[in-house]
Design a protein around this motif. Structure first.
Motif, short mmCIF file in Angstrom:
data_model
loop_
_atom_site.label_atom_id
_atom_site.label_comp_id
_atom_site.label_asym_id
_atom_site.label_seq_id
_atom_site.Cartn_x
_atom_site.Cartn_y
_atom_site.Cartn_z
N ASP A 60 -7.32 -9.62 -3.43
CA ASP A 60 -5.98 -10.18 -3.61
C ASP A 60 -5.08 -9.24 -4.41
OD1 ASP A 60 -6.22 -12.39 -2.15
OD2 ASP A 60 -6.24 -13.83 -3.83
N ASN A 61 -5.65 -8.75 -5.52
CA ASN A 61 -4.83 -7.99 -6.45
C ASN A 61 -4.56 -6.56 -6.02
OD1 ASN A 61 -4.16 -9.80 -8.67
ND2 ASN A 61 -6.38 -9.98 -8.88
N ALA A 64 -1.31 -5.17 -2.77
CA ALA A 64 0.01 -4.55 -2.93
C ALA A 64 -0.09 -3.06 -3.20
CB ALA A 64 0.75 -5.25 -4.06
N THR A 65 -1.13 -2.67 -4.00
CA THR A 65 -1.26 -1.24 -4.31
C THR A 65 -1.55 -0.45 -3.07
OG1 THR A 65 -3.61 -1.42 -4.76
CG2 THR A 65 -2.13 -1.81 -6.60
N MET A 67 -0.48 -1.29 -0.08
CA MET A 67 0.75 -1.25 0.71
C MET A 67 1.72 -0.21 0.18
SD MET A 67 1.05 -5.33 1.22
CE MET A 67 2.52 -5.52 2.15
N PHE A 68 1.70 -0.01 -1.14
CA PHE A 68 2.64 0.96 -1.72
C PHE A 68 1.94 2.22 -2.17
CE2 PHE A 68 4.73 -3.13 -2.15
CZ PHE A 68 5.92 -2.87 -1.50
N HIS A 69 0.66 2.41 -1.71
CA HIS A 69 -0.10 3.65 -1.98
C HIS A 69 -0.12 3.98 -3.46
CE1 HIS A 69 0.05 3.99 2.29
NE2 HIS A 69 1.40 3.96 2.26
N ASP A 70 -0.23 2.97 -4.27
CA ASP A 70 -0.20 3.20 -5.71
C ASP A 70 -1.63 3.23 -6.23
OD1 ASP A 70 0.24 3.31 -8.38
OD2 ASP A 70 1.95 1.91 -8.29
N ALA A 73 -2.20 2.24 -9.99
CA ALA A 73 -2.25 0.81 -10.24
C ALA A 73 -3.58 0.22 -9.77
CB ALA A 73 -1.10 0.13 -9.52
N ASP A 94 -8.99 2.18 2.33
CA ASP A 94 -7.79 1.78 3.07
C ASP A 94 -8.14 1.53 4.53
OD1 ASP A 94 -8.03 4.18 4.29
OD2 ASP A 94 -6.35 5.14 3.25
N ARG A 95 -7.10 1.33 5.30
CA ARG A 95 -7.33 0.94 6.68
C ARG A 95 -8.11 1.98 7.46
NH1 ARG A 95 -2.15 -1.85 8.31
NH2 ARG A 95 -1.44 0.12 7.47
N GLN A 96 -7.92 3.25 7.07
CA GLN A 96 -8.64 4.31 7.78
C GLN A 96 -10.05 4.52 7.20
OE1 GLN A 96 -5.23 4.82 7.02
NE2 GLN A 96 -4.90 4.20 9.16
N TYR A 132 -3.11 -8.97 3.52
CA TYR A 132 -1.95 -9.61 2.90
C TYR A 132 -1.15 -10.26 4.00
CZ TYR A 132 1.88 -10.69 -0.15
OH TYR A 132 2.81 -11.38 -0.86
N ARG A 133 -1.01 -11.56 3.90
CA ARG A 133 -0.31 -12.36 4.91
C ARG A 133 -0.77 -12.00 6.32
NH1 ARG A 133 5.47 -13.47 2.25
NH2 ARG A 133 4.58 -14.32 0.36
N MET A 135 -2.19 -9.41 7.33
CA MET A 135 -2.19 -7.99 7.68
C MET A 135 -3.42 -7.34 7.07
SD MET A 135 1.33 -5.95 7.56
CE MET A 135 1.24 -5.27 5.94
N TYR B 34 8.12 0.95 3.29
CA TYR B 34 8.21 0.34 1.97
C TYR B 34 9.20 -0.81 1.98
CZ TYR B 34 5.37 3.52 -0.86
OH TYR B 34 4.36 4.18 -1.44
N ASN B 37 7.70 -3.68 3.47
CA ASN B 37 6.75 -4.30 2.54
C ASN B 37 7.45 -5.09 1.43
OD1 ASN B 37 4.55 -3.34 3.91
ND2 ASN B 37 4.22 -1.57 2.56
N MET B 40 8.05 -8.44 2.39
CA MET B 40 6.84 -9.28 2.35
C MET B 40 6.65 -9.94 0.98
SD MET B 40 4.73 -8.40 5.29
CE MET B 40 3.07 -8.28 4.79
N PHE B 41 7.14 -9.25 -0.11
CA PHE B 41 6.92 -9.76 -1.46
C PHE B 41 8.15 -10.46 -2.03
CE2 PHE B 41 3.71 -6.43 -1.09
CZ PHE B 41 2.58 -7.11 -1.53
N HIS B 153 3.01 -9.14 -7.79
CA HIS B 153 2.32 -7.95 -7.26
C HIS B 153 3.29 -6.79 -7.13
CE1 HIS B 153 -1.45 -9.90 -6.56
NE2 HIS B 153 -0.90 -10.83 -5.78
N ARG B 156 4.56 -5.47 -10.55
CA ARG B 156 3.55 -4.68 -11.25
C ARG B 156 3.57 -3.22 -10.79
NH1 ARG B 156 -2.11 -6.74 -10.11
NH2 ARG B 156 -1.14 -8.77 -10.45
N LEU B 157 3.98 -3.01 -9.51
CA LEU B 157 3.92 -1.66 -8.97
C LEU B 157 5.22 -0.87 -9.19
CD1 LEU B 157 2.02 -2.37 -5.63
CD2 LEU B 157 1.11 -1.54 -7.80
#
Lengths: 621, 162
Positions: A60-61, A64-65, A67-70, A73, A94-96, A132-133, A135, B34, B37, B40-41, B153, B156-157
């Protein structure tokens, strides 16, 4: 005792207790294994559940990281699980399927190599997709260290072991008392199994085992053993007349006399109702055995008081020496028994040493018994008749039936030899039945052929008298032969009456009630008791041939007294064994009623008797 | 069926592009992804809205083509629809993508998520390039003014949260 034949006391209960404890330990072991296995499965399941929950939280947590390649985080987020006690590693792909972020927990102990190699404790992994949702974004893989399971299992195992130990200790403490009780019961049982409860002497089994052991030892060192078999002569009389309690008292007193008389090294045992055995070992001189036997006979002969009755516990003793007379235990026992038989035959109250001819005598007895049984069934036995005459008229008034056994191989066997054999084997009951039947038939046949009734006297044995059915046999024999009851006369001996006084008197009354007459044979030879004579419902007294033989030069006092006595009781008198005219003359003048003997007639077979009767009748007619 | 397949293809392409271009200056597709995305949030005030999600941008915006490539992709069931900022086909915009120095058009009222590509003026979310990484700042006051709420989420980023 010999360790191979006798188990040490308490061994069984000890074995049983040990076995019980082992069984309980095994059962607890199985239970512990099952509980441990269950605990292992449960712990692993719990760990898997915890790991799944953590994986879900991370997924869950970290979505988002991804999705934003962070990655920073993501790393930070994963690091927040460093406080988890069991999480060894967390990796996010990741997906790959390229590693995106990873975390290794260095705080978790390295598994000891021994346990790590064991597949049960391999690290546990859980993978979970990251979404996520709806995805799909990748997956997270968590690895848990199983050191927690191991520690939990060890703790649980230790607890189980402690609990089992406690249970076993409690059980063994509880069963110790039971075992002690069992041990006591065991030793008591053993005591009972080897001891005669009446005399406290070793019993038959114990005595035989001791004898076996002695024989085994003497066979090795070449020594001698003496065996004395002791049979009380009058135990049965005491038991029957004074009761079993008196019989037991007698046995106890005999036992204590035996203890006092035998040598300290000898073993005494009670091997039967009134039979004792003394193992005399070591025996250096065979003559010593007879001396011991004589001492015992002498010691027992002293009168003793049992329940207010004075008893003289005489005994017959058979003695046999190993290895002089016998080479095996069974031979020793049977030879001592043959000697005992001889001792009884010699009139009891004495010791007989085994001799070789006793075996022959024993064998002859066995053969005669077998033949008698066969010949009785085959109808080879015969009766002959000793006529009895009235002193006054010199007429034949009756006959006494005498049994004859013409043996096909050995000629006539003396009744003195075969009657005791028949009595011992119990065959006498059948023989007596046959004699009674034959005699009654012959008396009836004789009447039919001569027109004259003769009194028929038949001897009864002690054994028949004890037989409760005998009175019925007499009754039915009279009924089916057609002999009038007053023509039958049963002859009893004094000694057999004394054996069981009450039974005998009852029998006599019953027989008299049928109308059958009774006579006492051999009067004056046994334990004559004038007091009893008064109570016996008898008709005749017979004067024994031993008194008649002395007549008329001596013995007149006894013969005269018996005749006077009998007449005083209103009994008729029969004199046996009259062979001389002078004897007959004296008896006639003394008032004797009837006589029998070679002077007047020898015992005759039925045909000759018939001829004799017819011949005597003719002049009269 | 065909839509579902094309959606999968787009998503796959997006991921691939994101992976391959992470360190490259040319990050238009990544920026478009982005922005997608962010949606989405984000929670819009009229949460019940079911129609298409209108993304308003100037056709001369460098991101226009990248944004348009995402057309039809659903966000909470609302298909992504790119339209011109100046002449919107829709009654209002849900997302407005502005270039770095572009003035905020007055017509953008409540309920519009303003994303600015590069720090230049007020915007709820500002995309920035930081050490060859694409990051973003969030101005929660701006968002609150528009009645928008962001998921924790996302917050936080963010590089900065104002």
């Amino acid at each position: 005792m010999n360790p191979t034949t006798a188990r040490r006391p308490g061994e069984l209960s000890r074995m049983l207790g040990m076995g019980q404890l082992l069984a309980a330990a095994a059962a607890l072991g199985v239970a512990c294994c099952i509980l441990l296995a269950y605990q292992f499965v449960a712990l692993r399941r719990n760990l898997t559940d915890d790991l799944t929950v953590q994986a879900a939280i991370i997924a869950d947590n970290v979505a988002a990281t991804l999705m934003f390649h962070d990655q920073d985080a993501a790393h930070e987020m994963l690091r927040s699980f460093r406080h988890s006690s069991f999480l060894a590693a967390a990796t996010v792909y990741d997906r790959q399927d390229v590693e995106f972020a990873a975390y290794r927990n260095g705080a978790v102990d390295e598994m000891p190599s021994l346990l790590r190699d064991w597949t049960l404790f391999t690290p546990l992994s859980v993978a979970r997709p990251i979404r996520y949702r709806g995805m799909a974004l990748g997956r997270v893989v968590l690895t848990a260290d199983t050191v927690g399971i191991r520690n939990g299992l060890l703790r649980y195992g230790a607890l189980l072991a402690l609990a089992s130990l406690g249970a076993l200790v409690t059980t063994s403490m509880l069963t110790r008392r039971t075992k002690a009780r069992m041990r006591r019961a065991e030793s008591q049982l053993k005591h009972l199994a080897y001891t005669d409860t009446v005399t406290d002497l070793p019993n038959r089994r114990c005595t035989y085992e001791a004898l076996e052991l002695e024989i085994a030892m003497r066979t090795e060192d070449g020594g001698r053993i003496g065996l004395l078999l002791i049979d009380l002569d009058n135990f049965k009389v005491v038991n029957d007349t004074a009761g079993h309690a008196a019989g037991d008292r007698l046995l106890q007193q005999v036992a204590s006399r035996l203890r006092a008389t035998a040598r300290a090294s000898d073993r005494i045992g009670r091997i039967g109702g009134d039979e004792f055995a003394v193992i005399v070992a070591p025996l250096d001189d065979p003559a010593e055995l007879e001396r011991v036997g004589q001492r015992i006979v002498a010691a027992l002969r002293q009168p003793l008081q049992v329940e207010g009755i004075e008893v003289m516990p005489t005994a017959s003793i058979g003695a046999c020496v190993f290895p002089d007379d016998a080479h095996t235990m069974s031979e020793l026992l049977s030879n001592a028994d043959a000697a005992l038989y001889r001792a009884k035959g010699k009139g009891r109250d004495n010791v007989a040493l085994f001799e070789r001819d006793m075996i022959l005598a024993t064998q002859r007895r066995a053969r005669l018994e077998r033949d008698l049984r066969r010949h009785l069934e085959a109808g080879l036995l015969e009766l002959c008749y000793q006529p009895q005459y009235a002193c006054g008229s010199r007429k034949m008034v009756g006959v006494e039936a005498l049994l004859r056994w013409p043996h096909p191989d050995q000629g006539y066997i003396s009744p003195a030899e075969f009657i005791p054999i028949a009595e011992e084997s119990g065959l006498i009951v059948e023989v007596g039945k046959w004699v009674l039947d034959r005699a009654c038939r012959d008396a009836v046949a004789l009447y039919r052929q001569t027109g004259m009734w003769l009194s028929m006297a038949v001897n009864v044995s002690a054994r028949q008298l004890r037989d409760k059915d005998f009175i019925g046999v007499v009754e039915s024999t009279l009924a089916h032969t057609g002999l009038p009851a007053d023509r039958l006369e049963l002859e009893l001996t004094e000694s057999m009456l004394m054996e069981d006084l009450d039974g005998a008197v009852e029998f006599m009354h019953n027989v008299r009630a049928l109308g059958v007459r009774l006579s006492i044979d051999d009067f004056g030879t046994g334990y004559s008791s004038l007091a009893y004579l008064q109570t016996f419902p008898i008709n005749h007294l017979k004067i024994d041939r031993s008194f008649v033989r002395l007549l008329p030069t001596s013995g007149t006092t006894i013969a005269g007294a018996v005749i006077a006595l009998a007449h005083g009781f209103k009994l008729t008198v029969v004199a046996e064994g009259v062979e001389e005219p002078e004897q007959f003359e004296w008896l006639r003048q003394a008032g004797c009623d009837y006589v029998q003997g070679y002077l007047l007639a020898r015992p005759l077979p039925l045909a000759a008797l018939r001829a004799r009767v017819l011949e005597e009748c003719v002049p009269a007619a | 069926m065909i839509r579902a397949l094309s959606f999968l293809a787009i998503v796959a392409g997006l991921g691939l592009a994101a992976g391959a271009c992470r360190a490259q200056v040319e990050g238009k597709d990544l920026k478009a992804a982005y922005i997608f995305n962010f949606a989405m949030f984000t929670t819009w005030p009229d949460a019940a809205g079911k129609g298409p999600l209108f993304v308003c941008a100037s056709p001369d915006n460098p991101l226009w083509s990248a944004l348009s490539a995402l057309n039809g992709k659903p966000i909470n069931g609302r298909p992504w629809t790119v339209t011109e900022l100046a002449h919107p086909t829709a009654a209002h915009c849900d997302i407005a993508v502005l270039a770095r120095s572009m003035e905020r058009p007055a017509l953008l009222s409540a309920g519009v998520l303003v994303v600015r590509d590069g720090a230049g003026g007020k915007a709820a979310i500002t995309l920035v390039e930081d050490d060859e990484h694409i990051r973003f700042d969030i101005d929660t006051q701006e968002a609150a003014k528009s009645g928008l709420r962001f998921s924790s989420h996302l917050l936080r980023l963010a590089r900065n949260v104002l």
